[in-house]
Design a protein around this motif. Structure first.
Motif, PDB file in Angstrom:
ATOM      1  N   UNK A  71      44.179   9.009 -16.322  1.00  0.00           N
ATOM      2  CA  UNK A  71      44.547  10.320 -15.797  1.00  0.00           C
ATOM      3  C   UNK A  71      43.666  11.523 -16.402  1.00  0.00           C
ATOM      4  N   UNK A  72      43.203  11.985 -15.724  1.00  0.00           N
ATOM      5  CA  UNK A  72      42.213  13.190 -16.206  1.00  0.00           C
ATOM      6  C   UNK A  72      42.881  14.624 -15.987  1.00  0.00           C
ATOM      7  N   UNK A  73      42.757  15.346 -16.986  1.00  0.00           N
ATOM      8  CA  UNK A  73      42.973  16.846 -16.684  1.00  0.00           C
ATOM      9  C   UNK A  73      42.000  17.738 -16.498  1.00  0.00           C
ATOM     10  N   UNK A  74      41.809  18.063 -15.152  1.00  0.00           N
ATOM     11  CA  UNK A  74      40.561  19.016 -14.811  1.00  0.00           C
ATOM     12  C   UNK A  74      40.870  20.227 -14.825  1.00  0.00           C
ATOM     13  N   UNK A  75      39.958  21.006 -15.366  1.00  0.00           N
ATOM     14  CA  UNK A  75      40.088  22.598 -15.263  1.00  0.00           C
ATOM     15  C   UNK A  75      40.135  22.975 -13.863  1.00  0.00           C
ATOM     16  N   UNK A  76      40.626  24.237 -14.033  1.00  0.00           N
ATOM     17  CA  UNK A  76      40.826  24.945 -12.606  1.00  0.00           C
ATOM     18  C   UNK A  76      39.368  25.400 -12.115  1.00  0.00           C
ATOM     19  N   UNK A  77      39.029  25.811 -11.070  1.00  0.00           N
ATOM     20  CA  UNK A  77      38.063  26.080 -10.631  1.00  0.00           C
ATOM     21  C   UNK A  77      37.038  25.085 -10.385  1.00  0.00           C
ATOM     22  N   UNK A  78      37.490  23.887 -10.068  1.00  0.00           N
ATOM     23  CA  UNK A  78      36.478  22.468  -9.915  1.00  0.00           C
ATOM     24  C   UNK A  78      37.266  21.904  -8.729  1.00  0.00           C
ATOM     25  N   UNK A  79      36.291  21.107  -8.123  1.00  0.00           N
ATOM     26  CA  UNK A  79      36.779  20.354  -7.120  1.00  0.00           C
ATOM     27  C   UNK A  79      36.637  18.971  -7.049  1.00  0.00           C
ATOM     28  N   UNK A  80      36.775  18.121  -5.990  1.00  0.00           N
ATOM     29  CA  UNK A  80      36.303  16.653  -6.100  1.00  0.00           C
ATOM     30  C   UNK A  80      37.140  15.717  -7.144  1.00  0.00           C
ATOM     31  N   UNK A  81      36.702  14.345  -7.050  1.00  0.00           N
ATOM     32  CA  UNK A  81      37.459  13.316  -7.815  1.00  0.00           C
ATOM     33  C   UNK A  81      37.299  13.632  -9.383  1.00  0.00           C
ATOM     34  N   UNK A  82      38.362  13.843 -10.072  1.00  0.00           N
ATOM     35  CA  UNK A  82      38.333  14.223 -11.203  1.00  0.00           C
ATOM     36  C   UNK A  82      37.922  15.694 -11.606  1.00  0.00           C
ATOM     37  N   UNK A  83      37.621  16.326 -11.009  1.00  0.00           N
ATOM     38  CA  UNK A  83      37.250  17.645 -10.799  1.00  0.00           C
ATOM     39  C   UNK A  83      35.767  17.935 -11.596  1.00  0.00           C
ATOM     40  N   UNK A  84      35.140  17.028 -11.107  1.00  0.00           N
ATOM     41  CA  UNK A  84      33.642  16.958 -11.688  1.00  0.00           C
ATOM     42  C   UNK A  84      32.716  17.552 -10.686  1.00  0.00           C
ATOM     43  N   UNK A  85      33.231  18.303  -9.602  1.00  0.00           N
ATOM     44  CA  UNK A  85      32.408  19.100  -8.811  1.00  0.00           C
ATOM     45  C   UNK A  85      32.478  20.515  -9.195  1.00  0.00           C
ATOM     46  N   UNK A  86      31.592  21.117  -9.701  1.00  0.00           N
ATOM     47  CA  UNK A  86      31.792  22.722 -10.348  1.00  0.00           C
ATOM     48  C   UNK A  86      30.575  23.486  -9.586  1.00  0.00           C
ATOM     49  N   UNK A  87      31.063  24.194  -8.475  1.00  0.00           N
ATOM     50  CA  UNK A  87      30.217  25.112  -7.906  1.00  0.00           C
ATOM     51  C   UNK A  87      30.733  26.568  -7.911  1.00  0.00           C
ATOM     52  N   UNK A  88      29.794  27.377  -8.599  1.00  0.00           N
ATOM     53  CA  UNK A  88      30.057  28.825  -8.694  1.00  0.00           C
ATOM     54  C   UNK A  88      29.366  29.455  -7.760  1.00  0.00           C
ATOM     55  N   UNK A  89      29.754  30.541  -7.065  1.00  0.00           N
ATOM     56  CA  UNK A  89      29.133  31.536  -6.243  1.00  0.00           C
ATOM     57  C   UNK A  89      30.015  31.961  -5.077  1.00  0.00           C
ATOM     58  N   UNK A  90      29.310  32.747  -4.286  1.00  0.00           N
ATOM     59  CA  UNK A  90      30.002  33.143  -3.137  1.00  0.00           C
ATOM     60  C   UNK A  90      29.848  32.229  -1.896  1.00  0.00           C
ATOM     61  N   UNK A  91      31.125  32.134  -1.093  1.00  0.00           N
ATOM     62  CA  UNK A  91      31.157  31.479  -0.232  1.00  0.00           C
ATOM     63  C   UNK A  91      30.098  31.367   0.814  1.00  0.00           C
ATOM     64  N   UNK A  92      29.559  32.733   1.071  1.00  0.00           N
ATOM     65  CA  UNK A  92      28.725  32.986   2.042  1.00  0.00           C
ATOM     66  C   UNK A  92      27.365  32.591   1.883  1.00  0.00           C
ATOM     67  N   UNK A  93      27.133  32.299   0.456  1.00  0.00           N
ATOM     68  CA  UNK A  93      25.753  31.647   0.151  1.00  0.00           C
ATOM     69  C   UNK A  93      25.581  30.287   0.787  1.00  0.00           C
ATOM     70  N   UNK A  94      24.519  30.173   1.510  1.00  0.00           N
ATOM     71  CA  UNK A  94      24.066  28.873   2.344  1.00  0.00           C
ATOM     72  C   UNK A  94      23.424  27.718   1.442  1.00  0.00           C
TER      73      UNK A  94
END
Length: 271
Positions: A71-94
């Motif tokens: 069981x893994x407690x992931x920080x807020x503002x993360x995505x994916x399995x175990x919250x290991x996807x950390x993407x920061x920036x504007x949604x409009x950025x391609x």
């Protein structure tokens, strides 16, 4: 003195001597038994101590336990399995710049001190997003815990906000706070919190402090580290965009100046 009395005295003397010898022999036997008993206890105690030490040595460390956590407690503002996807920036950025770093890495510190502000401005302007992947391999090389502990603390900052994460990462890599690779200063929570006190969003945040001290995101940090290990990237810093590794012109080295960075980024960003 009559012969009879003389013989009686001699017999009495012999009897006293015999009794004294028997008494002394009993004392000697008791003493030997005591010494043997104490020695046996000492041997058993030593064996027990060795056994305990062996058992303790074979126990998993706290970081190994964290790595194996189901069981893994992931920080807020993360995505994916175990919250290991950390993407920061504007949604409009391609486009997305993938950034692979180890908190103890001295070359990462050089990159962050020289190019980091440019990356933050570009992200804020919406030129691209940043996908962060944290590594801990320097701990394995130098037998430390600072990479893991700093990554866990970065998770605590990310739990506050993406902006706090970026500001805290910049502070950790700053010339003032980033230690020599051989110095495992990041292994100490007190040092990480001292650095955090320079970040306004974290300085008075009791939840952040508690998460650092409690190791709330230790398991997350180990899962993130495994994401790095599984990525195929072999060194830090590594920068990628659209699957292409960005390097300084004419080399396989990462761009460590703004000029090198822009020269490597512009063709990919415009493609």
């Amino acid at each position: 003195m009559s012969a009879r009395n003389n013989q009686a005295n001699k017999a009495a003397a012999r009897e006293r001597l015999r009794a004294e010898r028997e008494a002394q022999a009993k004392k000697d036997r008791a003493r030997r038994q005591l010494v043997v008993g104490v020695s046996a206890v000492a041997v058993l105690a030593a064996a027990g101590g060795i056994g305990y030490a062996v058992v303790q040595a074979n126990q998993p460390t706290a970081w190994e336990t964290a790595a194996d956590a189901k069981s893994v407690t992931a920080p807020k503002n993360t995505e994916g399995e175990n919250g290991t996807t950390v993407v920061i920036g504007k949604d409009s950025a391609k486009k997305t710049l993938e950034l692979y770093e180890d908190s103890r890495c001295p070359v990462c510190a050089t990159f962050e001190q020289s190019v980091g502000p440019t990356v933050e401005k570009d992200v804020e302007a919406g030129k691209y997003k940043v996908k962060y992947v944290g590594a801990t391999f320097i701990d394995n090389m130098d037998r430390g815990e600072g990479s893991k502990n700093a990554l866990s603390a970065l998770g605590a900052a990310l739990d506050v906000s993406p902006e706090a994460f970026l500001d805290y990462k910049a502070a950790l890599y700053s010339a003032k706070w980033h230690p020599e690779e051989s110095e495992d200063k990041f292994a100490k929570d007190s040092y990480l919190l001292e650095v955090a006190d320079t970040v306004p969003a974290l300085k008075a945040d009791a939840a952040f402090k508690k998460n650092v001290e409690d190791g709330t995101f230790d398991a997350w940090a180990m899962k993130m580290s495994k994401t790095f290990d599984d990525s195929g990237v072999t060194g830090t810093p590594t920068l990628k965009m659209d699957g292409k590794t960005l390097t300084a012109a004419g080399s396989q080295n990462p761009p460590l100046t703004v000029e090198e960075f822009n020269a490597a980024l512009t063709p990919v960003l415009g493609g």
